[in-house]
Design a protein around this motif. Sequence first.
Motif, PDB file in Angstrom:
ATOM      1  N   ARG A  62      -3.246   0.821  -3.660  1.00  0.00           N
ATOM      2  CA  ARG A  62      -2.288  -0.056  -4.331  1.00  0.00           C
ATOM      3  C   ARG A  62      -2.915  -0.569  -5.628  1.00  0.00           C
ATOM      4  O   ARG A  62      -4.145  -0.605  -5.758  1.00  0.00           O
ATOM      5  N   TRP A  94       0.818  -1.217   0.000  1.00  0.00           N
ATOM      6  CA  TRP A  94       0.000   0.000   0.000  1.00  0.00           C
ATOM      7  C   TRP A  94       0.852   1.267   0.000  1.00  0.00           C
ATOM      8  O   TRP A  94       1.808   1.384   0.762  1.00  0.00           O
ATOM      9  N   HIS A 150     -12.236  -1.556   2.852  1.00  0.00           N
ATOM     10  CA  HIS A 150     -11.421  -1.922   1.698  1.00  0.00           C
ATOM     11  C   HIS A 150     -12.317  -1.882   0.465  1.00  0.00           C
ATOM     12  O   HIS A 150     -13.302  -2.609   0.389  1.00  0.00           O
ATOM     13  N   LYS A 159      -4.932   4.478   2.096  1.00  0.00           N
ATOM     14  CA  LYS A 159      -3.831   3.920   1.314  1.00  0.00           C
ATOM     15  C   LYS A 159      -4.353   3.272   0.043  1.00  0.00           C
ATOM     16  O   LYS A 159      -5.491   2.786  -0.001  1.00  0.00           O
TER      17      LYS A 159
END
Length: 272
Positions: free
Chosen positions: A262, A91, A158, A260
Amino acid sequence: MATFHIIIVSLFATGMASNYCDYQLERLQTAKRNLHHNCTLKTTTVKTCCDVNDLYSCNAPSGIYQLKCWCGERWNRANVYCDTTSGDGGWIVIQRRKDGSVNFDRSIDDYEKGFGNLDGEFWYGLRAIHCLTYTGEWRSWELRIDFEFQNRTKSYMHYSYFQLGPPGTYYVYLGKLLGITPTDPIRTGGHNYRSFTTYDRDNDRYSGCCATRYGRLRGNGGWWYNKCWHINPNLKFGPSQFGFLYLAGRWYNPRWIEMKIRPRNCQPLTLI
């Protein structure tokens, strides 16, 4: 004579035990030196934080790394904070609040450029986030929001997809919620598909400006406001009359929070 023999045997056994302990201690020290050697960093440059674990032969630590990415039709280098542990790691941290040391009630210019300290509280910058998720090599990203309640329990949200639109609006688009929170404050608050608002750039659907709803310098901060928020990690930090997270019919002021991103299907990538 027998007593003397027993003493000699005891001394010999003690010496053997001492030698054995010394041998084991030397083995432990050697193993420790080898572990330190094996964990040395091969390079400080990564293309995403997905590469970090590949730079070590053991578990890589979270921390600041240099990112090399194709963005804005050229190669760019910038420091990022990589979280290598949450949800299998990989991340890039784009926001952190933990002690109220940084003022988040800022202009659109500040939010575009980014501010704060990567080791402490910070906002990474709308331009950089847009460049990574919209114009960079990896067009498919995901978002994770980790937070800790005042009672020290932790939770997270998430999202399966994350993209930040171009300057002028910097609209946010999020996919399906995969986290463990009981409700989705992004969707219940109408934040998805919303443009970014600050006190000097009003893009929300409120009759006034959500960033100044309780008066300038009250600490609302910039955010993807609707009318106004069910979640806003950029509010003035600490216990206050304004909660910045609405879950299952209740307002919360978490004591720590991080955002964060990714690439989806996070994999190490070969540097060019």
